[in-house]
Design a protein around this motif. Structure first.
Motif, PDB file in Angstrom:
ATOM      1  N   GLU A   1       0.838  -1.185   0.000  1.00 45.16           N
ATOM      2  CA  GLU A   1       0.000   0.000   0.000  1.00 45.16           C
ATOM      3  C   GLU A   1       0.881   1.246   0.000  1.00 45.16           C
ATOM      4  OE1 GLU A   1      -3.997  -0.790   2.132  1.00 45.16           O
ATOM      5  OE2 GLU A   1      -2.440  -1.513   3.465  1.00 45.16           O
ATOM      6  N   SER A   2       0.227   2.425  -0.139  1.00 45.79           N
ATOM      7  CA  SER A   2       1.031   3.638  -0.174  1.00 45.79           C
ATOM      8  C   SER A   2       1.721   3.821   1.172  1.00 45.79           C
ATOM      9  CB  SER A   2       0.169   4.844  -0.514  1.00 45.79           C
ATOM     10  OG  SER A   2      -1.001   4.844   0.245  1.00 45.79           O
TER      11      SER A   2
ATOM     12  N   LEU B   1      -3.181  -6.193  -6.609  1.00 42.41           N
ATOM     13  CA  LEU B   1      -2.969  -7.646  -6.579  1.00 42.41           C
ATOM     14  C   LEU B   1      -3.372  -8.297  -7.897  1.00 42.41           C
ATOM     15  CD1 LEU B   1      -4.204  -8.675  -3.029  1.00 42.41           C
ATOM     16  CD2 LEU B   1      -1.900  -8.936  -3.944  1.00 42.41           C
TER      17      LEU B   1
ATOM     18  N   LEU C   1      -4.869  -8.156   2.659  1.00 42.67           N
ATOM     19  CA  LEU C   1      -4.955  -7.436   1.378  1.00 42.67           C
ATOM     20  C   LEU C   1      -5.994  -8.096   0.473  1.00 42.67           C
ATOM     21  CD1 LEU C   1      -1.378  -6.478   0.114  1.00 42.67           C
ATOM     22  CD2 LEU C   1      -3.213  -4.962   0.834  1.00 42.67           C
TER      23      LEU C   1
ATOM     24  N   PRO D   1     -11.475  -4.204   5.655  1.00 41.36           N
ATOM     25  CA  PRO D   1     -10.256  -3.397   5.626  1.00 41.36           C
ATOM     26  C   PRO D   1      -9.157  -4.095   6.425  1.00 41.36           C
ATOM     27  CG  PRO D   1     -12.148  -2.087   6.359  1.00 41.36           C
ATOM     28  CD  PRO D   1     -12.585  -3.522   6.327  1.00 41.36           C
ATOM     29  N   VAL D   2      -7.904  -3.795   6.104  1.00 39.06           N
ATOM     30  CA  VAL D   2      -6.798  -4.372   6.880  1.00 39.06           C
ATOM     31  C   VAL D   2      -6.986  -3.964   8.339  1.00 39.06           C
ATOM     32  CG1 VAL D   2      -4.305  -4.381   7.213  1.00 39.06           C
ATOM     33  CG2 VAL D   2      -5.260  -4.245   4.897  1.00 39.06           C
TER      34      VAL D   2
ATOM     35  N   ASP E   1      -5.846   3.346  -1.217  1.00 43.75           N
ATOM     36  CA  ASP E   1      -5.390   1.968  -1.030  1.00 43.75           C
ATOM     37  C   ASP E   1      -6.588   1.050  -0.825  1.00 43.75           C
ATOM     38  OD1 ASP E   1      -2.639   2.101  -1.180  1.00 43.75           O
ATOM     39  OD2 ASP E   1      -2.513   2.981   0.809  1.00 43.75           O
ATOM     40  N   VAL E   2      -6.439  -0.231  -1.172  1.00 44.60           N
ATOM     41  CA  VAL E   2      -7.582  -1.146  -1.042  1.00 44.60           C
ATOM     42  C   VAL E   2      -8.156  -1.148   0.362  1.00 44.60           C
ATOM     43  CG1 VAL E   2      -7.263  -2.753  -2.939  1.00 44.60           C
ATOM     44  CG2 VAL E   2      -6.003  -3.106  -0.815  1.00 44.60           C
ATOM     45  N   SER E   3      -7.287  -1.045   1.358  1.00 45.61           N
ATOM     46  CA  SER E   3      -7.775  -1.111   2.724  1.00 45.61           C
ATOM     47  C   SER E   3      -8.648   0.102   3.045  1.00 45.61           C
ATOM     48  CB  SER E   3      -6.587  -1.169   3.682  1.00 45.61           C
ATOM     49  OG  SER E   3      -7.049  -1.252   4.991  1.00 45.61           O
ATOM     50  N   THR E   4      -8.166   1.289   2.681  1.00 45.48           N
ATOM     51  CA  THR E   4      -8.940   2.504   2.887  1.00 45.48           C
ATOM     52  C   THR E   4     -10.212   2.454   2.046  1.00 45.48           C
ATOM     53  OG1 THR E   4      -6.767   3.531   2.880  1.00 45.48           O
ATOM     54  CG2 THR E   4      -8.651   4.993   3.041  1.00 45.48           C
ATOM     55  N   GLN E   5     -10.071   1.958   0.831  1.00 44.77           N
ATOM     56  CA  GLN E   5     -11.218   1.827  -0.054  1.00 44.77           C
ATOM     57  C   GLN E   5     -12.296   0.966   0.580  1.00 44.77           C
ATOM     58  OE1 GLN E   5     -10.730   1.043  -4.403  1.00 44.77           O
ATOM     59  NE2 GLN E   5     -11.503  -0.955  -3.929  1.00 44.77           N
ATOM     60  N   ALA E   6     -11.871  -0.165   1.173  1.00 45.04           N
ATOM     61  CA  ALA E   6     -12.835  -1.058   1.817  1.00 45.04           C
ATOM     62  C   ALA E   6     -13.556  -0.337   2.952  1.00 45.04           C
ATOM     63  CB  ALA E   6     -12.130  -2.304   2.335  1.00 45.04           C
ATOM     64  N   GLN E   7     -12.817   0.499   3.698  1.00 42.40           N
ATOM     65  CA  GLN E   7     -13.439   1.251   4.800  1.00 42.40           C
ATOM     66  C   GLN E   7     -14.483   2.222   4.274  1.00 42.40           C
ATOM     67  OE1 GLN E   7     -10.299   3.233   6.867  1.00 42.40           O
ATOM     68  NE2 GLN E   7      -9.286   1.352   7.460  1.00 42.40           N
TER      69      GLN E   7
ATOM     70  N   PRO F   1      -8.220  -7.178 -14.218  1.00 39.95           N
ATOM     71  CA  PRO F   1      -7.355  -8.255 -13.738  1.00 39.95           C
ATOM     72  C   PRO F   1      -7.815  -8.730 -12.368  1.00 39.95           C
ATOM     73  CG  PRO F   1      -6.228  -6.133 -13.578  1.00 39.95           C
ATOM     74  CD  PRO F   1      -7.616  -5.852 -14.055  1.00 39.95           C
ATOM     75  N   LEU F   2      -8.398  -9.911 -12.314  1.00 39.83           N
ATOM     76  CA  LEU F   2      -8.804 -10.471 -11.023  1.00 39.83           C
ATOM     77  C   LEU F   2      -7.580 -11.033 -10.325  1.00 39.83           C
ATOM     78  CD1 LEU F   2     -12.059 -12.333 -12.063  1.00 39.83           C
ATOM     79  CD2 LEU F   2     -11.896 -10.362 -10.550  1.00 39.83           C
ATOM     80  N   PRO F   3      -7.554 -10.948  -8.991  1.00 36.84           N
ATOM     81  CA  PRO F   3      -6.362 -11.442  -8.296  1.00 36.84           C
ATOM     82  C   PRO F   3      -6.313 -12.967  -8.253  1.00 36.84           C
ATOM     83  CG  PRO F   3      -7.935 -10.555  -6.725  1.00 36.84           C
ATOM     84  CD  PRO F   3      -8.505 -10.312  -8.085  1.00 36.84           C
TER      85      PRO F   3
END
Lengths: 292, 528
Positions: free
Chosen positions: A38-39, A211, A250, A266-267, B185-191, B258-260
């Motif tokens: 991540e960033s 990913l 992730l 979320p992480v 970021d994916v994590s922030t996005q999920a939140q 692109p799927l993971p």
């Protein structure tokens, strides 16, 4: 397998802040190695440390970076410049800022060729045309006469890929090369990079936060968090059975159109904090060891 | 709530401006038709330059459309002037792509969030507005001292939360969110996505989510609209559209994501060179103008199927059921196009007579089915026999009787309504699963046998559907209309197996990857 790039316990600080805390990473010949995080994880800094284009406040405090047997960290700047472009190059993230807006594409491509390969004006132009054809640009002659702003994002990225492969380097760092592109263009660009890489046997360190992109283009993957590699392995192994809790987190946070039922998680904050603490504790232990 | 008809917008093209005179107009949006229901969430997807952001701004009348009509909550706002629009503005809000640019850098966070409350007179005074702002910030997960900070002191995700707090401050009925998670970021996005879903649920806000990321839209939205070059190429419920995208552009977009997961072919194939689906399309069939025969119409999917066929422009629909009385309203609702017919699919004489009578059928929909809701061992034998007779033998009789009819009418299509349980046994409904598994196998065999006469044979595998038959199953369940629409989409595109809904798609993916594991998971649902 022969290692093209070997990073061993690399530590880097920007000012007083530790950014890399012991990165270990080996890129093997002819492979695409994904560096995903991540960033703020430090992934871009790894690439910049290798190329020697760090920000002025950054300082490598420990560790080794070896490229094809050459110790890059203690290499004089002039010798390092001799490697750049010829033996290692870069595909940057933002094709607009990487190209000089006031020069035509032709000038920017031939400059590289004339400087790095010592070609004459005519030979360089001829080679530039071949390179643009290689990256499947339809009218290379016309594109050579155009300015960067006249090209679409995908076309600009093709030009930069052509320039990165221009001198047949052994190793390329691709730093989020498709982040700014639409998905359909992204697929074409990834396909192009993969094809050129396989044809020429180039090794690539592919830096990304996505990913999905890693799954499609990489042979090996390293996951980076708070300046340390938390998990590393072959792509097939890492995507089948991710080991580290952060890698798993992730995956859990990545939305998938084919699995809408999966709840996005979320992480977890505790995990982030624990990883940061681990990294800090590791730093501390090293410092004590050194002073002992 | 919000309805656009033929919405068009043209803006001056400065690049093409002659030296003297006005710049020529360039069309950005071409005749957009769309609706957003109250509390509904619609995703608008498309690539850069498709006009999705412009459309979002048009919907909120930040741009004035140059054609078409725009109706918000019963009021035509197409040509309204700003003073008239002003009271409506509080009811429609926007969350912008770049929170850094859309938050005033010289104001503290609490002031930014309090601003709309003051502007629309929704707070008595400054103090009240500020305390309301602190409450809102807490609502979006920014507790404590964030109100006193400035935008530059916050992270990207936190700034986006401020944007959300500001939008919901005035209790809007409609929120347009433009690319609010791209660049996070994916994590922030999920939140942020979780927060959005929570607010949508709690506040009943209608949401238009503009995004280039189809995965994000799939997770958040009920319906999706795909745009290309200022036009809508396809629109529909998420479940149906993602299961069976009908427009080639939508398919290209989906394939490009692109799927993971590892898939070497993804990067080697030339895009959209999809031989499989092209072959399928050769047998694809238009619903418009077709003559359909539907069994089991008096409830559930069958009922909705008749309505879906009528909407899709079927020329004639034979709606059959054991008890024909329940079908009177269906016939009345769709004029002369629906003809009702008493038919018990277990009565093979009756089935043969129906095929004789309805010689113009081009689309056979085998929907009739029963479910004893019992496990296999210890179940009632009579009930189990009824399941096999209806679900398996009934479908077989119908296929057999109508195959020659379809052959005479140019091939046509057969749709067999199966269930995801036809692929793996759910012990609690053991005998039903087994009967449907037989029908799944039947579908494969009939498909092979009728390939020669050009009949498309479709198996529809939904997860739990919200019908009487599944009344005892827990939510979430698919609305039966969604299943009907997905089945028709499959016919239109010549898709032979379609898994409808998240649950079915998940199970199908699981079966492909590790069938034993899925079986083990299903085994946990033992009969009580």
């Amino acid at each position: 397998m022969r290692a093209v790039l070997d990073i061993d316990d690399l530590h880097l600080r920007i000012g007083r802040m530790p950014v890399l805390r012991g990165v270990d990473l080996t890129v093997e010949a002819g492979q695409v190695h994904g560096l995903v995080g991540e960033s703020g994880a430090g992934k871009t800094m790894v690439g910049r440390a290798v190329l020697g284009i760090l920000p002025s406040a950054a300082r490598i405090t420990d560790g080794h970076v070896t490229f094809a047997g050459i110790d890059l960290i203690n290499l004089p700047a002039a010798s390092r410049r001799g490697l750049l472009g010829r033996r290692m190059s870069m595909i940057p993230q933002d094709p607009m800022t990487a190209l000089n807006p006031v020069y035509r594409i032709g000038r920017q491509l031939t400059d590289v060729l004339r400087h790095s390969l010592g070609l004459g004006r005519q030979a360089a132009r001829q080679r530039a045309l071949e390179l643009l054809e290689q990256v499947r640009i339809a009218e290379p002659g016309r594109v050579l006469r155009q300015y960067p702003h006249e090209l679409s994002g995908g076309m600009r990225q093709r030009v930069l890929i052509a320039s990165a492969f221009a001198c047949g380097p052994e190793f390329i760092i691709a730093d989020e090369p498709t982040t700014a592109l639409d998905v359909t263009v992204q697929r074409e660009i990834l396909r192009l990079i993969r094809k050129l890489q396989q044809d020429k046997g180039t090794a690539i360190l592919f830096v990304t936060h996505d990913l999905g992109v890693v799954a499609k283009i990489c042979d090996r993957v390293s996951v980076i968090h708070s300046g340390r590699i938390v998990e590393s392995g072959t792509a097939s192994q890492l995507f089948a059975v991710p080991q580290h809790p952060y890698t798993k987190a992730l995956f859990a946070a990545t939305p998938r159109y084919d699995r809408p039922g999966n709840r996005l998680v979320p992480v977890p904050r505790q995990l982030t904090l624990r990883l940061l603490e681990d990294a800090a504790a590791y730093d501390q232990r090293r410092r004590m060891l050194r002073h002992a | 709530m919000l309805e656009a008809r033929g919405l068009a917008l043209a803006l001056p093209d400065r690049a093409a401006k002659p030296w003297f005179g006005a710049a020529p107009l360039r069309p950005i949006l071409n005749g957009i038709d769309m609706t957003v229901g109250a509390g509904e969430s619609l995703g608008i997807v498309g690539e850069s330059g498709s006009g999705k952001t412009t459309l979002g701004r048009c919907l909120l009348r930040l741009y004035k459309p140059t054609g078409g009509r725009l109706v918000f909550d019963g009021t035509d706002i197409t040509d309204m002037e700003e003073p008239e629009l002003r009271p409506l503005r509080a009811r429609m809000q926007m969350i912008f792509q770049d929170p850094q640019a859309s938050l005033n850098p010289r104001r503290r966070i609490a002031q930014i969030v309090a601003q709309p409350l003051l502007a629309f007179g929704l707070a008595a005074d400054r103090q009240a507005a500020l305390s309301a702002a602190h409450g809102l910030l807490e609502r979006v997960g920014l507790n404590g001292g964030y109100g006193r900070r400035y935008p530059h002191e916050l992270s990207g995700g936190q700034r986006q939360r401020v944007g959300i707090a500001r939008a919901i401050a005035v209790k809007p009925a409609l929120v347009v969110a433009d690319e609010i998670v791209s660049g996070l970021d994916v994590s922030t996005q999920a939140q942020i996505l979780a927060l959005l879903a929570e607010l949508k649920r709690d506040l009943g806000i209608a949401l238009v989510l503009i995004s280039h990321d189809l995965s994000v839209v799939r997770v958040v939205c009920d319906r999706v609209m795909v745009m290309q070059q200022g036009s809508v190429v396809e629109t529909g419920p998420c479940a149906a559209l993602f299961a069976a995208p009908s427009h080639p552009y939508t398919r290209t977009l989906l394939e490009a994501i692109p799927l993971p997961e590892i898939d070497p072919a993804w990067i080697e194939d030339e895009p959209s060179a999809d031989v499989g689906s092209a072959e399928g399309r050769a047998r694809a069939m238009d619903i418009e103008g077709s003559v359909a025969f539907v069994t089991g119409c008096n409830r559930g999917i069958g009922r909705e199927m008749v309505a879906a066929l009528a909407t899709a422009g079927a020329a004639k629909i034979y709606a059959s059921a054991r008890h024909v009385e329940g079908l009177a309203d269906l016939a009345a609702a769709h004029g002369g196009r629906v003809e009702t017919l008493a038919l018990d699919v277990t009565d093979h004489g009756g089935v043969a007579a129906a095929a004789q009578k309805c010689g113009d059928v081009t689309l056979l929909i085998n929907n009739a089915g029963v479910n004893a809701n019992r496990p296999l061992i210890g179940g009632d034998m009579a009930e189990q026999r009824r399941e096999i007779e209806t679900n398996y033998l009934g479908t077989l009789a119908m296929c057999g009787a109508f195959a020659p009819v379809l052959g005479r009418n140019g091939g046509g299509a057969i749709v067999n309504m199966l269930t995801i349980l036809s692929r793996v046994n759910l012990p609690a409904l053991g005998s039903y699963s087994a009967s449907k598994a037989a029908t799944f196998s039947l579908t494969q065999g009939v498909r092979a046998q009728l390939a020669g006469q050009g009949t498309l044979v479709v198996g529809v595998m939904p997860g739990a559907v919200d019908t009487e038959m599944s009344a005892h199953l827990p939510q979430p369940k698919l609305p039966p209309m969604e299943v009907a629409e997905a089945a028709l989409a499959a016919v239109r595109q010549g898709i032979e197996s379609i898994y409808v809904g998240e649950m079915a798609q998940g199970v199908a993916a699981g079966l492909a990857a590790n069938a034993t594991e899925v079986e083990k998971q299903f085994a946990e649902y033992l009969p009580q």
